[in-house]
Design a protein around this motif. Structure first.
Motif, PDB file in Angstrom:
ATOM      1  N   MET A   1       1.399  -1.479  -0.037  1.00  0.00           N
ATOM      2  CA  MET A   1      -0.138  -0.206   0.202  1.00  0.00           C
ATOM      3  C   MET A   1       0.398   1.559  -0.537  1.00  0.00           C
ATOM      4  O   MET A   1       1.931   1.110   0.552  1.00  0.00           O
ATOM      5  N   ASN A   2       0.482   2.081  -1.004  1.00  0.00           N
ATOM      6  CA  ASN A   2       1.170   3.428  -0.735  1.00  0.00           C
ATOM      7  C   ASN A   2       0.236   4.025  -0.156  1.00  0.00           C
ATOM      8  O   ASN A   2      -0.613   4.487   0.551  1.00  0.00           O
ATOM      9  N   GLU A   3       1.547   5.592   0.464  1.00  0.00           N
ATOM     10  CA  GLU A   3       0.818   6.300   1.571  1.00  0.00           C
ATOM     11  C   GLU A   3      -0.226   7.066   1.307  1.00  0.00           C
ATOM     12  O   GLU A   3      -1.314   7.417   2.345  1.00  0.00           O
ATOM     13  N   GLY A   4      -0.623   7.513  -0.404  1.00  0.00           N
ATOM     14  CA  GLY A   4      -2.532   8.207  -0.405  1.00  0.00           C
ATOM     15  C   GLY A   4      -3.355   7.041   0.245  1.00  0.00           C
ATOM     16  O   GLY A   4      -4.189   7.727   0.293  1.00  0.00           O
ATOM     17  N   SER A   5      -2.889   5.964  -0.355  1.00  0.00           N
ATOM     18  CA  SER A   5      -4.143   5.220  -0.009  1.00  0.00           C
ATOM     19  C   SER A   5      -4.485   5.160   1.557  1.00  0.00           C
ATOM     20  O   SER A   5      -5.985   5.159   2.319  1.00  0.00           O
TER      21      SER A   5
ATOM     22  N   GLY B   1      -4.006   7.553   3.122  1.00  0.00           N
ATOM     23  CA  GLY B   1      -4.273   8.461   4.069  1.00  0.00           C
ATOM     24  C   GLY B   1      -5.825   8.884   3.104  1.00  0.00           C
ATOM     25  O   GLY B   1      -6.686   9.835   4.286  1.00  0.00           O
ATOM     26  N   ARG B   2      -6.135   8.346   2.064  1.00  0.00           N
ATOM     27  CA  ARG B   2      -7.812   8.818   2.005  1.00  0.00           C
ATOM     28  C   ARG B   2      -8.234   7.395   3.095  1.00  0.00           C
ATOM     29  O   ARG B   2      -9.202   8.441   3.210  1.00  0.00           O
ATOM     30  N   LYS B   3      -8.236   6.375   3.218  1.00  0.00           N
ATOM     31  CA  LYS B   3      -8.581   5.398   4.763  1.00  0.00           C
ATOM     32  C   LYS B   3      -9.162   6.505   5.578  1.00  0.00           C
ATOM     33  O   LYS B   3     -10.243   5.586   5.646  1.00  0.00           O
ATOM     34  N   MET B   4      -8.133   7.373   6.546  1.00  0.00           N
ATOM     35  CA  MET B   4      -8.248   7.879   7.392  1.00  0.00           C
ATOM     36  C   MET B   4      -9.530   8.842   7.308  1.00  0.00           C
ATOM     37  O   MET B   4     -10.160   9.006   7.565  1.00  0.00           O
ATOM     38  N   HIS B   5      -9.033   9.618   6.146  1.00  0.00           N
ATOM     39  CA  HIS B   5      -9.544  10.985   5.470  1.00  0.00           C
ATOM     40  C   HIS B   5     -11.651  10.149   5.116  1.00  0.00           C
ATOM     41  O   HIS B   5     -12.496  10.906   6.199  1.00  0.00           O
ATOM     42  N   ILE B   6     -11.735   9.694   5.356  1.00  0.00           N
ATOM     43  CA  ILE B   6     -13.126   8.687   4.458  1.00  0.00           C
ATOM     44  C   ILE B   6     -13.786   8.097   6.141  1.00  0.00           C
ATOM     45  O   ILE B   6     -14.876   8.395   6.997  1.00  0.00           O
ATOM     46  N   LEU B   7     -12.521   7.381   7.151  1.00  0.00           N
ATOM     47  CA  LEU B   7     -13.175   7.535   8.253  1.00  0.00           C
ATOM     48  C   LEU B   7     -13.052   8.471   9.633  1.00  0.00           C
ATOM     49  O   LEU B   7     -14.309   8.401   9.767  1.00  0.00           O
TER      50      LEU B   7
END
Length: 82
Positions: free
Chosen positions: A1-5, A7-13
């Motif tokens: 997994m890269n850093e973008g995915s 960060g995106r998951k944390m943003h959604i959570l």
């Protein structure tokens, strides 16, 4: 997994967390409003009593009520034994 995915998951959570918080808070406020509204309706069920200026009769009624309660305390059967 890269850093973008990640960060995106944390943003959604984070958004889901806020959405859940706001929905639970709104539900709690709704329950409180419902409680206050039903209490006000319950209080309004009583009839309004007109105030009369017959103070002597009112004091006499209070005296009778007080003396009746005082007599109940004197009777041994009326007060449960401890």
């Amino acid at each position: 997994m890269n850093e973008g995915s990640v960060g995106r998951k944390m943003h959604i959570l984070l958004w889901l967390n806020w959405l859940l918080f706001l929905s639970v808070t709104a539900y709690g406020i709704g329950l409180f409003v419902y409680l206050v509204r039903t209490r006000i309706q319950y209080i309004k069920l009583g009839k309004k009593q007109e105030f009369d200026n017959n103070v002597k009769a009112r004091l006499k009624k209070i005296g009778y009520t007080f003396s009746d309660r005082k007599n109940c305390l004197r009777i041994k059967r009326a007060v449960p034994s401890m």
